[in-house]
Motif scaffolding. Structure first.
Motif, PDB file in Angstrom:
ATOM      1  N   GLU A  49      -6.675  -4.363   3.254  1.00  0.00           N
ATOM      2  CA  GLU A  49      -7.173  -3.008   3.084  1.00  0.00           C
ATOM      3  C   GLU A  49      -6.444  -2.062   4.025  1.00  0.00           C
ATOM      4  O   GLU A  49      -5.903  -2.474   5.052  1.00  0.00           O
ATOM      5  N   ARG A  50      -6.475  -0.793   3.650  1.00  0.00           N
ATOM      6  CA  ARG A  50      -5.864   0.277   4.451  1.00  0.00           C
ATOM      7  C   ARG A  50      -6.683   1.540   4.175  1.00  0.00           C
ATOM      8  O   ARG A  50      -6.204   2.481   3.558  1.00  0.00           O
ATOM      9  N   PRO A  51      -7.919   1.546   4.617  1.00  0.00           N
ATOM     10  CA  PRO A  51      -8.901   2.533   4.149  1.00  0.00           C
ATOM     11  C   PRO A  51      -8.558   3.993   4.405  1.00  0.00           C
ATOM     12  O   PRO A  51      -8.937   4.855   3.611  1.00  0.00           O
ATOM     13  N   GLU A  52      -7.848   4.292   5.496  1.00  0.00           N
ATOM     14  CA  GLU A  52      -7.534   5.686   5.800  1.00  0.00           C
ATOM     15  C   GLU A  52      -6.048   5.963   5.715  1.00  0.00           C
ATOM     16  O   GLU A  52      -5.573   6.996   6.207  1.00  0.00           O
ATOM     17  N   GLY A  53      -5.341   5.046   5.124  1.00  0.00           N
ATOM     18  CA  GLY A  53      -3.911   5.267   4.924  1.00  0.00           C
ATOM     19  C   GLY A  53      -3.063   5.088   6.160  1.00  0.00           C
ATOM     20  O   GLY A  53      -1.889   5.489   6.167  1.00  0.00           O
ATOM     21  N   SER A  54      -3.640   4.486   7.206  1.00  0.00           N
ATOM     22  CA  SER A  54      -2.813   4.199   8.387  1.00  0.00           C
ATOM     23  C   SER A  54      -2.934   2.723   8.730  1.00  0.00           C
ATOM     24  O   SER A  54      -2.205   1.912   8.163  1.00  0.00           O
ATOM     25  N   SER A  66      -3.875  -1.110   8.799  1.00  0.00           N
ATOM     26  CA  SER A  66      -4.187  -2.043   7.720  1.00  0.00           C
ATOM     27  C   SER A  66      -4.683  -3.354   8.322  1.00  0.00           C
ATOM     28  O   SER A  66      -4.275  -3.740   9.423  1.00  0.00           O
ATOM     29  N   PHE A  85       0.848  -1.194   0.000  1.00  0.00           N
ATOM     30  CA  PHE A  85       0.000   0.000   0.000  1.00  0.00           C
ATOM     31  C   PHE A  85       0.883   1.244   0.000  1.00  0.00           C
ATOM     32  O   PHE A  85       1.879   1.313   0.716  1.00  0.00           O
ATOM     33  N   SER A  92       6.383  -1.062   7.563  1.00  0.00           N
ATOM     34  CA  SER A  92       6.071   0.251   7.014  1.00  0.00           C
ATOM     35  C   SER A  92       7.364   1.008   6.757  1.00  0.00           C
ATOM     36  O   SER A  92       8.415   0.686   7.335  1.00  0.00           O
ATOM     37  N   ASN A 121      -0.023   4.894   1.040  1.00  0.00           N
ATOM     38  CA  ASN A 121      -1.160   5.525   1.720  1.00  0.00           C
ATOM     39  C   ASN A 121      -2.355   4.559   1.677  1.00  0.00           C
ATOM     40  O   ASN A 121      -2.213   3.409   2.045  1.00  0.00           O
ATOM     41  N   GLU A 122      -3.497   4.981   1.161  1.00  0.00           N
ATOM     42  CA  GLU A 122      -4.659   4.091   1.179  1.00  0.00           C
ATOM     43  C   GLU A 122      -4.767   3.240  -0.087  1.00  0.00           C
ATOM     44  O   GLU A 122      -5.619   2.354  -0.177  1.00  0.00           O
ATOM     45  N   GLN A 135      -3.891   0.431  -2.672  1.00  0.00           N
ATOM     46  CA  GLN A 135      -3.221  -0.868  -2.782  1.00  0.00           C
ATOM     47  C   GLN A 135      -2.616  -0.952  -4.173  1.00  0.00           C
ATOM     48  O   GLN A 135      -3.314  -1.229  -5.159  1.00  0.00           O
TER      49      GLN A 135
END
Lengths: 115, 112
Positions: free
Chosen positions: A68-73, A75, A49, A94, A51-52, A54
């Motif tokens: 998923e990493r919906p808000e960019g933090s 996952s 990823f 990360s 940010n948000e 993929q």
């Protein structure tokens, strides 16, 4: 200030169950990676990823795996209908920049055992 | 697809012995090379990396590695190991894509 945090540390699932593995990266880190490490082997890439977004999911072994990493933090790696071959340590890492220009910071991993 | 080979799976040394861990990779283009270390009970952490320039790279804790392009190798060395170097060592390669390709790891045990 803490490093990459993964939860749970250990997960035992019966074959066929769904599991969700969480990764809290270092705050502000742009890139987030998931790796799978089978017993006695090196880590193998699953997904990346930025940010948000993929950007690469070429390493996901089947459509039972979803990340998923919906808000960019934070996952989440989800495995549906777990199989015995899914037993492994799942590592999250990360980094500050895109790609591999800056070092990866790994979490301690989640050890998944499918019985 | 690229691959990374670490031929020594287990190494046992006495303190003060010299260390060399082999790493060979298969990709023929431009690569970035890494050594990661995992101490007992801890997470993987970066030991050293090579992107370009001087092929002899120095890392933390007295480790160094030499990139030999003609041999597709990036061997890790330390002149004198300590008991605290007991760990598992992973060589990894990135060819500008998104993934690191890791070798299978070498478990090093240093006897006090």
């Amino acid at each position: 200030g803490a490093g990459v945090s993964q939860s749970p540390r250990y997960k035992v699932a019966k074959r066929g169950q769904d599991v969700a593995l969480r990764c809290d990266p270092i705050s502000g880190h742009v890139s987030l990676f998931w790796y799978q490490q089978a017993l006695g082997q090196g880590p193998e890439f699953l997904t990346y990823f930025q940010n948000e977004a993929q950007l690469d999911k070429s390493g996901l072994p089947s459509d039972r795996f979803f990340a998923e990493r919906p808000e960019g933090s934070v996952s989440t790696l989800k495995i549906q209908r777990t199989q015995q071959e899914d037993s492994a340590v799942y590592l999250c890492a990360s980094s500050m920049d895109r790609g591999h220009n800056s070092p990866l910071h790994f979490g301690n991993g989640t050890r998944l055992t499918v019985t | 697809a690229q691959s990374v080979s670490q031929h020594n799976h287990h190494v046992i040394l006495s303190e003060a012995a010299s260390l060399e861990l082999g790493c060979n990779y298969s990709y023929g283009g431009t690569v970035n090379l890494f050594w990661y270390v995992q101490y007992p009970g801890q997470h993987l952490q970066l030991l050293l990396k090579y992107f370009s320039g001087d092929p002899l790279v120095k890392g933390i804790k007295g480790f160094e590695a030499e990139f030999i392009k003609s041999k597709f190798s990036f061997n890790l060395r330390k002149p004198s190991v300590q008991w605290s170097d007991t760990a598992e060592y992973f060589c990894a390669v990135n060819n500008a894509g998104n993934m690191l390709t890791f070798g299978g790891g070498t478990r090093l045990m240093v006897k006090p």
